[in-house]
Design a protein around this motif. Structure first.
Motif, short mmCIF file in Angstrom:
data_model
loop_
_atom_site.label_atom_id
_atom_site.label_comp_id
_atom_site.label_asym_id
_atom_site.label_seq_id
_atom_site.Cartn_x
_atom_site.Cartn_y
_atom_site.Cartn_z
N THR A 245 15.10 -6.62 0.45
CA THR A 245 15.96 -6.11 1.85
C THR A 245 14.78 -6.37 3.09
N ALA A 246 15.27 -6.15 4.04
CA ALA A 246 14.60 -6.37 5.35
C ALA A 246 13.46 -5.30 5.35
N ASP A 247 13.86 -4.11 4.70
CA ASP A 247 12.81 -2.91 4.70
C ASP A 247 11.79 -2.93 3.60
N THR A 248 11.93 -3.79 2.69
CA THR A 248 11.04 -3.93 1.32
C THR A 248 9.59 -4.31 1.91
N VAL A 249 8.68 -3.54 1.29
CA VAL A 249 7.36 -3.79 1.53
C VAL A 249 6.47 -3.80 0.07
N ILE A 250 6.05 -4.93 -0.07
CA ILE A 250 5.27 -5.12 -1.39
C ILE A 250 3.72 -5.12 -1.24
N ASP A 421 -5.98 0.73 13.59
CA ASP A 421 -6.29 1.02 12.35
C ASP A 421 -4.98 1.29 11.41
N ARG A 422 -3.98 1.73 12.10
CA ARG A 422 -2.63 2.03 11.31
C ARG A 422 -2.13 0.50 10.83
N PHE A 423 -2.27 -0.18 11.61
CA PHE A 423 -1.68 -1.50 11.35
C PHE A 423 -2.24 -2.09 10.11
N VAL A 424 -3.94 -1.98 9.98
CA VAL A 424 -4.49 -2.16 8.97
C VAL A 424 -3.92 -1.71 7.61
N HIS A 425 -3.93 -0.36 7.53
CA HIS A 425 -3.80 0.39 6.30
C HIS A 425 -2.43 0.98 6.13
N ASP A 426 -1.44 0.82 6.79
CA ASP A 426 -0.04 1.24 6.79
C ASP A 426 0.80 -0.01 6.70
N LEU A 427 1.37 -0.54 5.29
CA LEU A 427 2.18 -1.41 5.14
C LEU A 427 3.40 -1.59 5.85
N ARG A 428 4.23 -0.63 5.83
CA ARG A 428 5.63 -0.56 6.29
C ARG A 428 5.31 -0.56 7.88
#
Length: 671
Positions: A245-250, A421-428
């Motif tokens: 779905t649009a919310d799926t992060v792999i 930093d959060r962009f780099v480490h947090d997938l969602r």
């Protein structure tokens, strides 16, 4: 300098006896084309299947043939076994029917004789060789011999008989074969057609009242438990996903079991699908480019549910696979490989060129201005290949994306977001932030002189046409990075406002989540990626699809053009959600083998108001005729020559008998 980033399982078919027919093609077809002194080339076989010296094998102690097979034990005495990477053996026996001897059947010791002609010559039934044997026994209706193969389909638990796909089989010959085999074989036999012509022949015979038991390649595929798509091994955390779905992060560190074939995908460590899909889908092509293990395993979600969330080692082999808990030392080593790269790759870009440029004025070398998608089409236009057209179009070069970003003061804004930093480490968080960045671009305003130049050209040269706005970045179709399906195409644009918005949509797709993750995995400098936009006349396709100028699933098979096709626009082919019509064309023999039919009951067509619509279609109707397939394959091979003999991944369209080429990219095979 701006700091911003700038569209496929082996065929889903058991292909029973296909290896046999390939041998037949190579021996009969190739020999016929060579002099009598030439030695034909045969495909590579496992050492266990190569002929040993006389007296050294059990096969030599078995008679050269039986006139009747009365049991499975009789069959096994004569059978040769191929392992075609399906977790099961494919035992098969050649048969020869001598029509001059009242349809006497010879069930050939197929471990002793490699080809039909070897048995016929060795037993002095005939001394014909080369083209004479080929013409007289495969092409003529008044032939002396009927030559075929019986195979035991282990997944279906049935015996089938079949012929080489180039055999000009008639309904009379098929009827004779059914009668002769029925009298001399102990079990029911199903006819497995290997071409459209053979299917039609069976249909003609059924109309006469003679019942033909059929078992098609598509029906056989339905029973497959395992399908290797890309060989290799990977370590990762196992995850099961019902639907993306649009919310799926792999995460790139995951091996995922997909219960529904995804349309788009970000880099990961392995792919398992539980249901078959189009083998030339973007997802499968990306898996090859990423060199990750990829396979279809029926019921994998149930088989491996207890391992979900754990680190596993997944290996896809030609004949089988393994999915087991990973050794902790392997996991530690794997995790070290995910350390961020410092040797970033920056693709080339000419940011000074600022002219809207027709495809007819582009060459492959202009990829630094317009991206390879647009420039390669220009190269094909320049080649003036007979019988093929490239839809007219022009490119908006990289320069205008850079100018747009600066005009809307997005340069620093994007850079700050990417370096968080959060962009780099947090997938969602990264996925959501990328969506914001795309909105910034889509909400931006065009320079008035740019808007005027684009619309004046469109009104002057493309009035009334439905246009496609297509991405063509400097970060796709590269020699070692495909980028297939990562960026956005807007189809059938009809109005001025739709067009100008579509250009921004394509530009914004540089920041698609899938594109970002693919580039990050490859080690590409995001701030060196630029998008051009190819504005091109849309073709409301009768049929469309993909052609690859090699066997993408067997590196040893270099005499093949694979074609996937569906009715309507080609979007459904590259999405890969449903099985397409699949066929293989072999240039040396000129033969076509239909592997599967499309299972679609709808197709995409142009909507008069712009965009596309889904319409209901008739199922089980052939998408491409043999003539269309041959024509397409010949053109594909010509395009391969245009690009110096490098294999190509080609997107094509048929409309009212005309063939259009809409993309040609280097075919990237995974290691």
């Amino acid at each position: 300098m701006i700091r911003s980033i700038g569209d496929r399982q082996r065929p889903i078919t058991l292909r029973a006896g296909w290896a046999l027919t390939l041998c037949l093609v190579l021996v009969c077809g190739t020999t016929a084309a060579r002099s009598a002194q030439s030695t034909p080339t045969s495909p590579r076989r496992p050492e266990s299947e190569k002929k040993a010296p006389a007296g050294n094998r059990e096969a030599d102690r078995v008679p050269s043939s039986f006139e009747r097979i009365s049991s499975r034990a009789d069959f096994d005495l004569l059978a040769r076994v191929y392992y075609r990477g399906r977790l099961h053996a494919l035992p098969h026996v050649m048969f020869v029917i001598d029509r001059r001897s009242r349809d006497r059947v010879y069930y050939v010791n197929s471990r002793l004789y490699q080809f039909h002609k070897d048995f016929v010559n060795a037993t002095y039934l005939s001394l014909e060789r080369g083209r004479a044997f080929y013409d007289n026994n495969y092409l003529k209706s008044d032939r002396r011999f009927i030559l075929g193969t019986i195979a035991y389909q282990t997944t279906a638990g049935k015996f089938t008989f079949e012929f080489w796909e180039g055999d000009r089989l008639t309904s009379n010959l098929l009827s004779e074969t059914i009668g002769a085999l029925k009298r001399s074989f102990f079990a029911p036999l199903y006819f497995k057609p290997n071409s459209l012509a053979h299917e039609q022949t069976a249909g003609e015979l059924n109309k006469t009242g003679t019942s033909v038991l059929l078992l098609t390649a598509s029906e056989l595929a339905a029973g497959q438990q395992y399908q290797p798509l890309n060989l290799g091994a990977g370590i990762g955390q196992l995850r099961i996903i019902d639907r993306i779905t649009a919310d799926t992060v792999i995460d790139r560190n995951q091996i995922v079991i997909f219960k529904e074939v995804p349309v788009h995908l970000t880099p990961l460590s392995g792919i398992i699908t539980t249901e078959p899909a189009s083998p030339l889908s973007h997802v499968n092509m990306l898996a090859k480019g990423w060199a990750i293990p990829n396979a279809t395993i029926k019921n994998a979600d149930n088989l491996f549910k207890q391992l979900e969330g754990k680190y596993v080692r997944f290996e896809v082999r030609e004949n089988d696979y393994s999915l087991v808990p990973a050794d902790p030392r392997e996991v530690e080593k794997r995790n070290r490989e995910f350390v961020k790269r410092s040797d970033l790759i920056t693709p080339r870009a000419d940011l000074a060129y600022a002219r809207l440029t027709d495809l007819s004025r582009q060459r492959a070398r202009d990829a630094v201005r317009f991206g390879a998608k647009s420039a390669n089409l220009g190269e094909i236009v320049h080649a003036r290949l007979p019988g093929v057209e490239v839809p007219a179009g022009f490119a908006i070069p990289f320069y205008f994306y850079q100018a747009f970003i600066r005009l809307n003061h997005l340069e620093e804004r994007i850079a700050v977001a990417v370096e968080e930093d959060r962009f780099v480490h947090d997938l969602r968080y990264r996925k959501n932030r990328l969506a914001e960045m795309r909105r910034w671009i889509e909400e931006g305003h065009h320079d008035e002189s740019f808007r005027r130049a684009v619309l004046e050209k469109v009104h002057r040269e493309y009035a009334g046409a439905g246009l496609f706005a297509r991405s063509s970045t400097n970060a796709e179709d590269l020699p070692s990075f495909s980028g297939a399906g990562l960026y956005t195409t807007v189809p059938n644009v009809r109005t001025d406002e739709q067009l100008m918005e579509a250009i921004k949509t394509v530009w914004a797709s540089v920041w698609n989540y899938e594109a970002y993750e693919a580039r990050e995995s490859f080690g590409m400098n995001h701030f060196g990626v630029y998008p051009a936009v190819l504005i091109q006349t849309g073709i409301d396709a009768d049929s469309a699809g993909v052609a690859i100028t090699t066997d993408p699933f067997d590196s040893a098979d270099n005499d093949a053009v694979y074609v996937n096709a569906k009715r309507g626009l080609g979007i459904k082919v590259v999405e890969g959600r449903r099985v397409a019509e699949q066929a293989i064309y072999r240039p040396r023999s000129g033969t076509i083998q239909v592997l599967t039919r499309s299972d679609e009951d709808t197709m995409l067509a142009f909507d008069e108001r712009g965009g596309v619509k889904e319409v209901t279609i008739e199922q089980q109707r052939r998408v491409l005729t043999d003539a269309m397939l041959r024509r397409l394959a010949r053109v594909a091979l010509e395009i391969k020559r245009v690009f110096g003999g490098r294999d190509q991944d080609i997107e094509w369209v048929f409309r009212q008998g005309k063939l259009y080429i809409v993309q040609s990219r280097p075919y990237i095979a995974g290691s």
